[in-house]
Design a protein around this motif. Structure first.
Motif, PDB file in Angstrom:
ATOM      1  N   GLY A 183       0.816  -1.199   0.000  1.00  0.00           N
ATOM      2  CA  GLY A 183       0.000   0.000   0.000  1.00  0.00           C
ATOM      3  C   GLY A 183       0.851   1.250   0.000  1.00  0.00           C
ATOM      4  N   ALA A 184       1.883   1.265   0.818  1.00  0.00           N
ATOM      5  CA  ALA A 184       2.750   2.433   0.896  1.00  0.00           C
ATOM      6  C   ALA A 184       3.431   2.708  -0.434  1.00  0.00           C
ATOM      7  N   ALA A 185       3.741   1.664  -1.183  1.00  0.00           N
ATOM      8  CA  ALA A 185       4.438   1.843  -2.453  1.00  0.00           C
ATOM      9  C   ALA A 185       3.625   2.667  -3.441  1.00  0.00           C
ATOM     10  N   ALA A 186       2.296   2.609  -3.333  1.00  0.00           N
ATOM     11  CA  ALA A 186       1.444   3.367  -4.245  1.00  0.00           C
ATOM     12  C   ALA A 186       1.404   4.848  -3.885  1.00  0.00           C
ATOM     13  N   PHE A 187       1.847   5.194  -2.673  1.00  0.00           N
ATOM     14  CA  PHE A 187       1.745   6.569  -2.202  1.00  0.00           C
ATOM     15  C   PHE A 187       3.097   7.227  -1.943  1.00  0.00           C
ATOM     16  N   ALA A 188       4.097   6.451  -1.517  1.00  0.00           N
ATOM     17  CA  ALA A 188       5.403   7.035  -1.190  1.00  0.00           C
ATOM     18  C   ALA A 188       5.982   7.736  -2.408  1.00  0.00           C
ATOM     19  N   GLY A 189       6.536   8.925  -2.166  1.00  0.00           N
ATOM     20  CA  GLY A 189       7.181   9.660  -3.244  1.00  0.00           C
ATOM     21  C   GLY A 189       6.219  10.300  -4.226  1.00  0.00           C
ATOM     22  N   THR A 190       4.942  10.374  -3.901  1.00  0.00           N
ATOM     23  CA  THR A 190       3.957  10.945  -4.826  1.00  0.00           C
ATOM     24  C   THR A 190       3.277  12.150  -4.189  1.00  0.00           C
ATOM     25  N   ARG A 191       2.591  12.902  -5.016  1.00  0.00           N
ATOM     26  CA  ARG A 191       1.722  13.978  -4.548  1.00  0.00           C
ATOM     27  C   ARG A 191       0.304  13.417  -4.466  1.00  0.00           C
TER      28      ARG A 191
END
Length: 203
Positions: A183-191
């Motif tokens: 789940g975090a991979a879809a959000f980390a480093g994104t706006r």
């Protein structure tokens, strides 16, 4: 925006109470407003009704509000998917009771309550960077490099804006729940376009 105390001396005897914000008894609402005014002078109490605000309070045996927070709810669109999201807002502990684990107890109660909400996919919020370890200890996951964009599309307010030093944290409760890293991979480093409006600009 969120704030949390650490743990220290023994906590007073307390219980957790939850209310839809519109149904919060006047005496308790007045205490919450006073706590928030102490923590954030000039802030207007209350939250946007469109976000279905729910108040959680840690109350002592004599009726004193030791700590309070709000739970807010909104659908967000991210990476081609719609998520039902919740956020922690206005997390505050009475100054005289800080350092006794009141904030930790209330945030733990909030996590339990949110985990039981049908259809909720994730909890998502930001905090000042020094408070991130407090929320990590409570079970939330940092999203490295993530930027939460609040306000509205026309009047955005982002966690990487001037003067901000914030971390974005989450907990994944839906299909991504069994593997928080996925789940975090879809959000980390994104706006992340939260856009809760102009009342709870970063909730």
């Amino acid at each position: 925006m969120s704030a949390g105390p650490g743990a220290g001396a023994a906590a007073p005897v307390t219980r957790v109470l939850g209310f839809a914000e519109a149904e919060l008894p006047a005496a308790l609402a007045a205490q919450v407003a006073a706590l928030e005014a102490e923590a954030w002078p000039g802030a207007t109490p209350g939250h946007d009704p469109a976000l279905a605000p729910r108040a959680l309070l840690l109350v002592t045996a004599d009726g004193t509000v030791a700590a309070s927070l709000a739970l807010l709810f909104k659908d967000i669109r991210h990476a081609g998917r719609t998520y039902r999201a919740a956020g922690l807002s206005s997390v505050v502990t009475r100054r005289a009771l800080r350092g006794r684990g009141c904030g930790a107890r209330l945030v733990a109660a909030a996590r339990r309550e949110l985990a039981a909400v049908p259809g909720l996919d994730l909890v998502l919020f930001s905090c000042d960077r020094p408070l991130a370890p407090f929320y990590e200890a409570a079970g939330f996951t940092r999203l490295p490099g993530a930027v939460l964009v609040g306000g509205t599309p026309e009047e955005p307010l982002a966690t990487d804006g001037p003067g901000f030093d914030k971390e974005v944290l989450a907990e994944f409760l839906g299909p991504d729940g069994p593997d928080a890293r996925a789940g975090a991979a879809a959000f980390a480093g994104t706006r992340i376009d939260l856009h809760p409006g102009l009342v709870d600009r970063l909730w």
